[in-house]
Design an enzyme around this catalytic site. Structure first.
Site, PDB file in Angstrom:
ATOM      1  N   ALA A   1       0.813  -1.223   0.000  1.00 52.41           N
ATOM      2  CA  ALA A   1       0.000   0.000   0.000  1.00 52.41           C
ATOM      3  C   ALA A   1       0.840   1.263   0.000  1.00 52.41           C
ATOM      4  O   ALA A   1       0.319   2.359  -0.223  1.00 52.41           O
ATOM      5  CB  ALA A   1      -0.934  -0.004   1.221  1.00 52.41           C
TER       6      ALA A   1
ATOM      7  N   ARG B   1      10.169   7.432  -3.189  1.00 56.63           N
ATOM      8  CA  ARG B   1      11.540   7.557  -3.697  1.00 56.63           C
ATOM      9  C   ARG B   1      11.722   7.053  -5.126  1.00 56.63           C
ATOM     10  O   ARG B   1      12.750   7.282  -5.745  1.00 56.63           O
ATOM     11  CB  ARG B   1      12.515   6.860  -2.740  1.00 56.63           C
TER      12      ARG B   1
ATOM     13  N   GLY C   1       1.393   2.547   8.657  1.00 62.88           N
ATOM     14  CA  GLY C   1       2.408   1.602   9.106  1.00 62.88           C
ATOM     15  C   GLY C   1       2.085   0.162   8.737  1.00 62.88           C
ATOM     16  O   GLY C   1       0.954  -0.171   8.384  1.00 62.88           O
TER      17      GLY C   1
ATOM     18  N   ALA D   1      13.193  -7.386 -54.602  1.00 63.23           N
ATOM     19  CA  ALA D   1      13.625  -6.221 -53.814  1.00 63.23           C
ATOM     20  C   ALA D   1      12.748  -5.013 -54.132  1.00 63.23           C
ATOM     21  O   ALA D   1      12.402  -4.789 -55.290  1.00 63.23           O
ATOM     22  CB  ALA D   1      15.074  -5.906 -54.128  1.00 63.23           C
TER      23      ALA D   1
ATOM     24  N   TYR E   1      -2.997   0.685 -47.509  1.00 62.75           N
ATOM     25  CA  TYR E   1      -3.688   1.700 -46.708  1.00 62.75           C
ATOM     26  C   TYR E   1      -3.984   2.890 -47.599  1.00 62.75           C
ATOM     27  O   TYR E   1      -3.090   3.412 -48.290  1.00 62.75           O
ATOM     28  CB  TYR E   1      -2.753   2.099 -45.562  1.00 62.75           C
TER      29      TYR E   1
HETATM   30  C1  UD1 Z   1      10.212  -2.583   7.254  1.00 62.97           C
HETATM   31  C2  UD1 Z   1      10.363  -3.138   8.668  1.00 62.97           C
HETATM   32  C3  UD1 Z   1      11.852  -3.231   8.999  1.00 62.97           C
HETATM   33  C4  UD1 Z   1      12.542  -4.108   7.977  1.00 62.97           C
HETATM   34  C5  UD1 Z   1      12.302  -3.563   6.583  1.00 62.97           C
HETATM   35  C6  UD1 Z   1      12.854  -4.516   5.549  1.00 62.97           C
HETATM   36  C7  UD1 Z   1       8.415  -2.281   9.876  1.00 62.97           C
HETATM   37  C8  UD1 Z   1       7.928  -1.336  10.888  1.00 62.97           C
HETATM   38  N1  UD1 Z   1       9.704  -2.266   9.602  1.00 62.97           N
HETATM   39  O1  UD1 Z   1      10.709  -1.274   7.280  1.00 62.97           O
HETATM   40  O2  UD1 Z   1      12.014  -3.800  10.283  1.00 62.97           O
HETATM   41  O3  UD1 Z   1      13.917  -4.150   8.240  1.00 62.97           O
HETATM   42  O4  UD1 Z   1      10.878  -3.424   6.340  1.00 62.97           O
HETATM   43  O5  UD1 Z   1      12.672  -4.007   4.267  1.00 62.97           O
HETATM   44  O6  UD1 Z   1       7.642  -3.071   9.365  1.00 62.97           O
HETATM   45  N2  UD1 Z   1       3.353  -0.737   3.741  1.00 62.97           N
HETATM   46  C9  UD1 Z   1       1.998  -0.716   3.650  1.00 62.97           C
HETATM   47  N3  UD1 Z   1       1.304   0.146   4.438  1.00 62.97           N
HETATM   48  C10 UD1 Z   1       1.911   0.983   5.306  1.00 62.97           C
HETATM   49  C11 UD1 Z   1       3.314   0.968   5.396  1.00 62.97           C
HETATM   50  C12 UD1 Z   1       4.011   0.085   4.611  1.00 62.97           C
HETATM   51  O7  UD1 Z   1       1.400  -1.446   2.879  1.00 62.97           O
HETATM   52  O8  UD1 Z   1       1.196   1.720   5.996  1.00 62.97           O
HETATM   53  C13 UD1 Z   1       4.098  -1.654   2.891  1.00 62.97           C
HETATM   54  C14 UD1 Z   1       5.019  -0.943   1.940  1.00 62.97           C
HETATM   55  O9  UD1 Z   1       4.353  -0.681   0.707  1.00 62.97           O
HETATM   56  C15 UD1 Z   1       6.147  -1.933   1.772  1.00 62.97           C
HETATM   57  C16 UD1 Z   1       6.170  -2.679   3.109  1.00 62.97           C
HETATM   58  O10 UD1 Z   1       4.918  -2.458   3.703  1.00 62.97           O
HETATM   59  O11 UD1 Z   1       5.880  -2.851   0.745  1.00 62.97           O
HETATM   60  C17 UD1 Z   1       7.292  -2.228   4.026  1.00 62.97           C
HETATM   61  O12 UD1 Z   1       7.067  -0.883   4.353  1.00 62.97           O
HETATM   62  P1  UD1 Z   1       8.245   0.170   4.462  1.00 62.97           P
HETATM   63  O13 UD1 Z   1       7.672   1.466   4.797  1.00 62.97           O
HETATM   64  O14 UD1 Z   1       9.106   0.073   3.261  1.00 62.97           O
HETATM   65  O15 UD1 Z   1       8.993  -0.396   5.754  1.00 62.97           O
HETATM   66  P2  UD1 Z   1      10.500  -0.190   6.120  1.00 62.97           P
HETATM   67  O16 UD1 Z   1      10.651   1.142   6.722  1.00 62.97           O
HETATM   68  O17 UD1 Z   1      11.333  -0.524   4.964  1.00 62.97           O
END
Ligand code: UD1
Ligand code: CA
Length: 477
Positions: free
Chosen positions: A13, A18, A85, A389, A396
């Site tokens: 989600a 980046r 999160g 050739a 068309y």
């Molecule tokens: C997360 C882990 C971290 C781990 C790392 C590895 C947590 C809190 N931390 O951190 O320990 O080392 O992955 O890559 O989980 N996502 C959602 N909804 C949200 C937030 C995130 O669907 O509200 C999805 C993102 O799209 C992504 C995944 O969850 O695919 C991980 O989220 P991201 O924000 O990248 O977590 P990290 O900070 O990388």
């Protein structure tokens, strides 16, 4: 049904800020396949009972992509309207499994880490089933410092908790063992523990990783170490390229082991969906095989050819710098150099297409030849017909497209135009330079050339006159 067939949640989600892209991050492609689709495929290969993708940002676009590749509705969607999160993401998926029993194992994956092997999902599931805490996760030691969650253990090695990079102390940041972001947990624990999460941390988010501390109270989650290349996540386009490189390395290695020769694997580009490739296929450098391409035994593809959604039968030879798209190529056909087969081309056995020949929606039947410089669009070219050739099908008229039929054995002289709709009958001849506007009956000759006139001595007289003029003094013309 086996208890070991897990439910799989895929967190996808996030915004992917980046990437700096209009396209949702999880739809960026690795070896031609959207990264999320790699994860779904791994889950399916692992025998997932159900796959639930947790979507937010541009979820309609992501769902459309999943439906297109896996079949409408075959991946369940849970919506996370706001990204609060990873813990919150998984909370949003719980209603999708409301009818499942507490002892079912849920495997939680992330949509931006496409290279996870399906065996890992099975390993996680088995480790979770064996764990008294009902939880397992993948750990990894990154090759360079990464802002990953750190695995904090007690003196006995038991997993105490995960501390996110943003919340970690200097001492905790020195821990090598990090959280790769893949988990297996029984649904009962997941339901109970998710309800206890609080956003009292550096990011103000609900951290899924806090479930590890809950599992510590039950004896500690099991961690399984995985190589970084397999679990590496993609956050920006530098990561994207690194994962692409690793994906291609694996794909090429698998095909080489299956009997494909690659002169230079580092410059051979084979998409994930390509296959099968036959035995003794030979691929020169800078060849790209894309989409749903398949290649028969003994086929050679020479330098710089780009082949997309093409089926090539055994022992065909594609010479350098050919571009073939949505085309079928028959056995022993010789294509190129510099041939362009556009969508809907059908090239039968023993056909030759040479340099600067373009085909589109055209059927070249067995043994037909177009060796140089031709445009053959909306045409059917009979067996053993010969296209000279400079032949052009005028298919068309700015409004409609019309078909040209060239029957078996016909001979089209060089520099002819065939104004469609038109048919050149079996074994007929079209004289060089002819503009064919009417059907040519079988066995006859069509010729529209203006009769040639020879003016005797003209060239000699012309040169003499030129010479005389040159020798006149200046000013006299
Ligand atoms: C997360 C882990 C971290 C781990 C790392 C590895 C947590 C809190 N931390 O951190 O320990 O080392 O992955 O890559 O989980 N996502 C959602 N909804 C949200 C937030 C995130 O669907 O509200 C999805 C993102 O799209 C992504 C995944 O969850 O695919 C991980 O989220 P991201 O924000 O990248 O977590 P990290 O900070 O990388
Ligand atoms: Ca991440």
């Amino acid at each position: 049904m086996s208890r070991q067939a897990p439910l799989v949640f895929i967190m996808a989600a996030g915004l992917g800020t980046r990437m700096k892209s209009e396209l949702p991050k999880v739809l960026h492609k690795i070896a031609g396949r959207p990264m999320l689709h790699w994860v779904v495929t791994a889950a399916r290969v692992a025998g997932a009972q159900r796959v639930v993708a947790i979507l937010g940002h541009k979820h309609e676009v992501v769902k459309a992509s999943l439906d297109a590749d896996f079949g409408a509705g075959s991946v369940d969607i849970a919506l996370q309207p706001e990204q609060r999160g990873t813990g919150h993401a998984v909370q949003c998926a719980l209603p999708a499994v409301a009818n499942e029993p507490d002892d079912r194992i849920v495997v939680i994956l992330t949509g931006d880490a496409p290279l996870l092997a399906s065996e890992r999902i099975a390993e996680l599931t088995a480790a979770c089933a064996a764990s008294p805490a009902g939880m397992a996760l993948l750990s990894t030691v990154p090759p360079r410092p990464m802002p990953y969650g750190r695995l904090v253990r007690d003196a006995s090695g038991k997993l105490d908790k995960i501390v996110e990079h943003a919340d970690a102390t200097e001492a905790q940041r020195k821990i090598q063992d990090t959280n790769a972001g893949f988990y297996a947990i029984t649904l009962g624990h997941l339901r109970k523990d998710l309800a206890t999460l609080r956003a009292d941390n550096a990011k103000g988010e609900l951290y899924l990783t806090d479930l590890v501390a809950r599992a510590a109270a039950r004896g500690g989650a099991t961690s399984i170490d995985a190589p970084f290349t397999e679990v590496a996540g993609i956050n920006d386009r530098v990561d994207l390229a690194a994962v692409e490189l690793e994906a291609r390395r694996r794909i090429n290695e698998a095909w080489m082991r299956a009997g494909v020769t690659m002169v230079d694997p580092a410059s051979t580009y084979i998409d994930a969906e390509v296959g099968p490739l036959g035995k003794d296929v030979w691929l020169a450098p800078n060849v790209a095989l894309r989409g749903k391409t398949s290649i028969g035994d003994g086929v050679r593809i020479d330098l710089g050819s780009v082949i997309t959604d093409v089926q090539i039968a055994e022992n065909a030879y594609v010479k350098p710098y050919s571009a073939l798209t949505e085309t079928t190529i028959g056995p022993r056909a010789m294509i190129g150099p510099f041939t362009h087969c556009r969508p809907g081309s059908r090239v039968d056995e023993d056909v030759h297409l040479g340099n600067f020949v373009e085909t589109k929606k055209t059927h070249m039947m067995a043994g037909a030849k177009a060796n140089h410089l031709a445009y053959l669009g909306d045409a059917s070219v009979g067996a053993k017909a010969n296209i000279g050739a400079g032949t052009i099908t005028c298919n068309y008229d700015s409004v409609g497209k019309y078909r040209t039929t060239i029957e078996a054995g016909a001979f089209i002289g060089s520099d002819s135009q065939l104004v469609a709709p038109v048919t050149v009958g079996r074994d007929a001849y079209v004289g060089a330079g002819t503009t064919v506007t009417k059907d040519v009956p079988r066995g006859s000759l069509a010729i529209t050339r203006v009769k040639q006139v020879n003016v005797e001595g003209w060239a000699d007289r012309f040169r003499e006159n030129l010479a005389k003029r040159k020798h006149k003094p200046d000013g006299e013309h």
